[in-house]
Design an enzyme around this catalytic site. Structure first.
Site, PDB file in Angstrom:
ATOM      1  N   CYS A 169      20.109  52.784 -13.459  1.00  0.00           N
ATOM      2  CA  CYS A 169      19.845  53.663 -14.664  1.00  0.00           C
ATOM      3  C   CYS A 169      18.688  53.739 -14.575  1.00  0.00           C
ATOM      4  CB  CYS A 169      20.935  53.485 -15.512  1.00  0.00           C
ATOM      5  SG  CYS A 169      21.347  52.096 -16.571  1.00  0.00           S
ATOM      6  N   HIS A 227      22.307  50.924 -20.685  1.00  0.00           N
ATOM      7  CA  HIS A 227      22.227  51.972 -19.910  1.00  0.00           C
ATOM      8  C   HIS A 227      21.451  52.584 -20.418  1.00  0.00           C
ATOM      9  CE1 HIS A 227      23.770  54.722 -17.392  1.00  0.00           C
ATOM     10  NE2 HIS A 227      23.509  56.111 -18.203  1.00  0.00           N
TER      11      HIS A 227
END
Length: 775
Positions: free
Chosen positions: A64, A419
């Protein structure tokens, strides 16, 4: 009417299948439209620059960090154009031919087939006698990001990039892999889809060992590495090319050379495009506190990292970045002039600002107690528009105005897990959230949720600002105001809808041409709303039937018989100001006029308030001046009275002192002799037993010649008149005691007499003289 509707519905739905007919195959229903697809409905033809493409990126396990940074770089217009145009722009025909092999469209029935296969497997397991029934699984949350990502992979086209470095005339590198991604998106004929950056990740892991593991990586470190790699790849490729001849091009090729240069052809000047976009220049000034010599050193930067403080802003963090720093103790400065370590002051100044400012907020700080990095959840406010100033004297540009166009957000409690997502402002589709495979539109205020003080673990980590102008900012604000007004108008229209039809602004007005027809009587009345509050009506005087209000609920009911035209109530007169229905442009014009009028009234009211405030201040100043003058007059009068009383007191004291000086010692002797003679006369009256002669009267005002005997003669006369006392010797001091007590009585009587003539102080002086004489 109800029977008519029932028969109509019955006839409409009476098409039953015939006996023995084969049932039609159930057609698969298309998946519902996503919010992004709804926003892209009104877009025109596909653009050639790729600004109208919105692709997600597949996550290959903790990638990510890469997806969020690549999305931010793609939607930077100058960076995307520079990558696509260097060394040359691939023809669109070649891109389409390559995409025909790499672009794969998923089967639209794949989801239905997967669900049908799951149902068959479930039924087969239930029919087996020895198999326990499967526990019921919870239904998936269709609003969760995981479900949306899974649906995107199943429904959207997948774009797989391949190595096309040979077509660019370059060796495979991180830059060529980045160019493959950008060109694939630009050349695709679909506005939405998912990119598979597998080939880019393979090159990244091949050249850099730290990214070969599946561990959580830092997005800022990846951004810095990617920009430096792009610079290194471009400069290395440019150094392999032979130098360009200095001869002028032929006339027939001049246009082609200009065109190639403008599109980013391979020339020595075009290799600096990364520096021109992201590179800034800092000046480090260090002043030795011993010799006061100032040394300067220039440093280039591709991104700016700033320390954070609780409850601060980006502006204050940048101000602290340029603040003076003391170099002392273990961090002393080596001064070349002094030849050793000395205490010094250091300051960082911005000499040149970049066109694209990548601002890194240092959320991760090393702590000595924990011996590891810790995330800082400080509240740091970042503005939509940022103005920075060059703080050096020889700066090229004094200041620069930036606008926020991308935010990389870290979601997690620490630097080793979490994330990354990206929130990016597109050219004409507003703000979009890029979360790996999922792309969703968000509101502008959604960007404010990541200052660091909101519940959760999401904080802004990297901010991307791009250069803009004041005119562009004002134009954008005007467009936002127009959009908000249109949205408010649409909301009002939605609220006013009744029975599926929009409510007209003149729905409460009934003209004479509105005659109910037979078809209107047959219209169903199932969704009619009854008012829950009393209707507002005007008061009608004298019971005039023609002025009675006409209620919206007064038209003939469908269940009532048709009434003749003569039985319809009279229509009230229509005001002239509502005779025509305003169209949306007129509504906008009226809204603008209303806003202008409100603005004018506000300015007039503000001027009135300022005028009243000025008048109030003027009156207050006048009152203050009047009070000051009155106080000064009172103070002056008090001073005059004090001076007058002081002069009167001085005159009185000088008059008394003058009388005393005129008499001198003789006057004191006169007062003393008078008192003594008066006292001796009183003693004669009290003590004389044998003598019958009356006491000699002493005049009240006697001169020195009338006083007669001296003090010795008075003592002898007193001894002769008083009887001898045989108990005590003649020279005993007890002889004076009764004289003193009697003298006190005499003095008490004389004091009253003296007060009337010469005041109370004279009697005191007489007593004092008498005591001094007798003693």
């Amino acid at each position: 009417m109800g029977s008519f509707l029932r028969s109509f519905r019955h006839n409409g739905g009476s098409t039953a299948p015939s006996v023995g007919a084969v049932p039609a195959k159930k057609e698969p229903q298309p998946p519902p439209m996503t919010p992004l697809e709804k926003r892209l409905l009104d877009m025109g033809p596909i653009r050639e620059d790729g600004s109208d493409k919105f692709y997600g990126m597949e996550n290959y396990g903790n990638t990510c960090y890469c997806n969020s940074i690549l999305q931010c770089l793609y939607y930077s217009v100058p960076f995307r154009e520079a990558v696509i145009n260097y060394p040359t722009r691939t023809p669109i025909e070649s891109l389409e031919a390559a995409l025909a092999k790499s672009l794969r469209y998923p089967n639209p029935n794949a989801q239905l087939e997967a669900e049908a296969q799951a149902e068959k497997q479930k039924a087969a397991n239930a029919q087996r006698p020895g198999m326990p029934p499967n526990p019921q699984q919870k239904p998936e949350d269709k609003d969760s990001p995981e479900y949306k990502k899974k649906m995107a992979l199943q429904t959207l086209p997948l774009l797989e990039t391949q190595n096309n470095a040979s077509s660019y005339g370059m060796s495979e590198s991180l830059f060529t892999s980045l160019k493959d991604i950008f060109e694939s998106v630009v050349g695709s004929q679909s506005r939405i889809g998912i990119i598979r950056p597998q080939q880019f990740l393979e090159v990244l892991r091949r050249d850099h060992e730290m990214f070969r593991t599946a561990m959580h990586q830092d997005a800022h470190e990846f951004l810095n590495l990617l920009l430096n790699e792009v610079v290194a790849n471009v400069e290395a490729e440019a150094s392999k090319q032979p130098p360009i001849e200095k001869s002028l091009p032929a006339p027939e090729t001049a246009d082609s050379v200009d065109q190639s240069s403008s599109t980013g052809s391979k020339t020595p000047n075009t290799t600096r495009w990364v520096h021109e976009l992201f590179e800034g220049l800092l000046t480090s000034e260090t002043q030795c506190l011993t010799c006061e010599k100032v040394s300067q050193r220039d440093e280039v930067f591709l991104d700016l990292s700033v320390d954070l403080e609780q409850h601060s802003s980006v502006t204050s963090c940048l101000r602290k970045f340029s603040a003076e720093e003391m170099l002392c103790e273990r961090n002393k400065f080596h001064c070349d002039n002094c030849g050793g370590l000395q205490e010094a002051e250091k300051r960082m100044k911005i000499k040149r600002l970049p066109r694209i400012l990548a601002l890194h907020l240092k959320r991760f700080k090393y702590t000595e107690d924990l011996q590891r990095l810790q995330k800082l959840f400080h509240r740091v406010v970042y503005p939509y528009h940022l103005r920075l100033f060059n703080t050096t004297d020889d700066a090229e540009d004094p200041d620069r105005l930036y606008e926020l166009y991308a935010v990389v957000v870290h979601i997690g409690g620490g630097p080793y897990h979490g994330h990354y997502v990206a929130i990016i402002k597109t050219e004409d589709r507003g703000w979009l959230l890029f979360d790996d495979e999922m792309v969703e539109p968000v509101d502008k205020n959604y960007v404010k949720n990541f200052f660091g003080d909101k519940p959760g673990l999401a904080c802004a980590y990297v901010l991307f600002y791009q250069e803009t102008t004041l005119e562009a900012v004002l134009k954008e604000q005007e467009q936002e105001n127009m959009d908000s007004n249109l949205a408010a108008t649409d909301a009002n229209d939605t609220i006013l809808k009744q029975n599926g039809f929009p409510q007209s602004p003149l729905a409460h007005v009934h003209s004479a041409s509105q005659i109910p027809s037979h078809e209107d009587n047959l219209r169903p009345n199932g969704l009619r709303r009854a008012p829950t509050a009393p209707q507002l009506s005007t008061h009608h005087e004298h019971g005039d039937p023609e002025s009675a209000p006409f209620s919206p609920l007064s038209p003939l009911s469908p269940l009532s018989p048709l009434s003749p035209l003569s039985q319809t109530p009279p229509v009230p007169p229509v005001p002239e100001r509502v005779t025509t229905v305003a169209t949306p442009p007129k509504n906008d014009a009226l809204a603008k006029k209303e806003r202008a009028r409100e603005e004018k009234e506000r300015k007039a009211a503000e001027k009135e308030r300022e005028k009243a405030e000025k008048l109030r201040r003027k009156e207050q100043e006048a009152r203050m001046k009047e009070n000051q003058r009155r106080e000064e007059a009172e103070l002056k009068a008090a001073l005059e009275m004090s001076k007058a009383s002081k002069a009167e007191e001085d005159r009185r004291l000088s008059h008394e002192n003058g009388k005393e000086k005129q008499g001198g010692s003789l006057s004191r002797l006169k007062r003393g002799s008078k008192s003594l003679s008066h006292r001796l006369g009183k003693d004669k009256e009290t003590r004389s037993v044998s003598s019958d002669l009356p006491p000699v009267p002493i005049p009240e005002h006697s001169t020195l010649s009338q006083t007669g005997p001296t003090s010795e003669q008075q003592q002898q006369q007193q001894q002769q008149q008083s009887p001898p006392n045989h108990d005590q010797p003649p020279n005993s001091p007890q002889l004076g005691k009764p004289t003193i007590r009697e003298d006190e009585q005499v003095n008490h009587k004389d004091s009253k007499h003296e007060r009337t003539g010469h005041g109370k102080w004279r009697s005191f002086s007489l007593r004092k003289k008498s005591f001094s004489i007798l003693s």
